[in-house]
Design an enzyme around this catalytic site. Structure first.
Site, mmCIF file in Angstrom:
data_model
loop_
_atom_site.group_PDB
_atom_site.id
_atom_site.type_symbol
_atom_site.label_atom_id
_atom_site.label_comp_id
_atom_site.label_asym_id
_atom_site.label_seq_id
_atom_site.Cartn_x
_atom_site.Cartn_y
_atom_site.Cartn_z
ATOM 1 C CB CYS A 1 -3.299 -0.426 5.426
ATOM 2 S SG CYS A 1 -4.371 -0.474 3.982
ATOM 3 C CG HIS B 1 -5.993 -3.488 0.828
ATOM 4 N ND1 HIS B 1 -5.375 -2.500 0.087
ATOM 5 C CD2 HIS B 1 -6.777 -4.170 -0.052
ATOM 6 C CE1 HIS B 1 -5.781 -2.571 -1.170
ATOM 7 N NE2 HIS B 1 -6.628 -3.586 -1.272
ATOM 8 C CD GLN C 1 -7.824 -4.467 -4.817
ATOM 9 O OE1 GLN C 1 -7.601 -4.554 -3.608
ATOM 10 N NE2 GLN C 1 -8.821 -5.127 -5.377
ATOM 11 C CB CYS D 1 -0.886 -0.038 1.243
ATOM 12 S SG CYS D 1 -1.657 1.515 1.675
ATOM 13 C CD GLU D 2 -0.309 5.373 -3.884
ATOM 14 O OE1 GLU D 2 -1.064 6.344 -3.948
ATOM 15 O OE2 GLU D 2 0.341 4.949 -4.867
ATOM 16 C CG HIS D 3 -2.554 5.517 1.033
ATOM 17 N ND1 HIS D 3 -3.766 4.971 0.641
ATOM 18 C CD2 HIS D 3 -2.264 6.485 0.118
ATOM 19 C CE1 HIS D 3 -4.194 5.586 -0.445
ATOM 20 N NE2 HIS D 3 -3.306 6.489 -0.784
#
Length: 204
Positions: free
Chosen positions: A164, A162, A134, A93-95
């Protein structure tokens, strides 16, 4: 569309940090987390993490369109759906930079040319090994095949969990996110979407 990222992806084109700088950044995070970077179990951790990141994010060094470049035209007139389903992948996840674990289902309708089946799985792997959402990854897989092969249509479905959501925040383990992208006939002809979904779900 898809470029190989050779430098640090900053706005000013800043050069990629060195291995030593990457390892020092890991030490900083370990100290920030409250651990002792000099203890035996952590002495080599910065080196191991940097090495692992190089593997986990290898997609930045690869070009999906180049991978898709070789096609085959001797297909005996075959022009029906080609589907590769249940392609496992791992992304991040890029966050929050925690794992996304899932599988992709990719189909296309040939227009005189076909891809080697392993190429489709390889494209999923390339985009997976980058920081992602995604939704973005689903579109990237579809459009890279569409732009390179020029088929009559492409369909991509990704199902993923995910971490996260599972490990932090709302902490809901086992929830799955589903995203789709359709191009060409899969987008304009509902029965082609139905065929795709039926073939994907036919395993249940």
């Amino acid at each position: 569309m898809d470029a190989i990222v050779k430098t640090f992806p900053g706005k000013d084109g800043e050069a990629r940090p060195t291995q030593a700088e990457a390892e020092e950044a890991v030490r900083t995070l370990l100290r920030w987390a409250g651990d002792d970077v000099t203890r035996e179990g952590l002495i080599d951790t910065p080196k191991r993490v940097a090495k692992a990141y190089k593997e986990l994010f290898a997609g930045y060094e690869q070009d999906a369109e180049e991978e898709l470049g070789r096609t085959f035209e001797e297909v005996a007139g075959y022009d029906d759906i080609v589907l590769v389903k249940d392609i496992p992948f791992f992304s991040h996840c890029e966050h929050h930079m925690v794992p996304i674990i899932g599988k992709a289902h990719v189909a296309y309708l040939p227009d005189g040319k076909v891809l080697g089946l392993s190429k489709i799985a390889r494209v999923v792997e390339i985009f997976g090994r980058r920081l992602q959402t995604q939704e973005t990854m689903t579109a990237q897989v579809a459009h890279s095949i569409d732009d390179t092969l020029h088929p009559r249509g492409v369909a991509v479905m990704i199902e993923a969990e995910h971490m996260c959501m599972a490990m932090r925040g709302i902490k809901k383990q086992g929830s799955t996110t589903i995203t789709t992208t359709f191009t060409g006939a899969f987008k304009t002809e509902p029965h082609e979407q139905v065929r795709f979904m039926t073939l994907v779900r036919g395993r249940d």
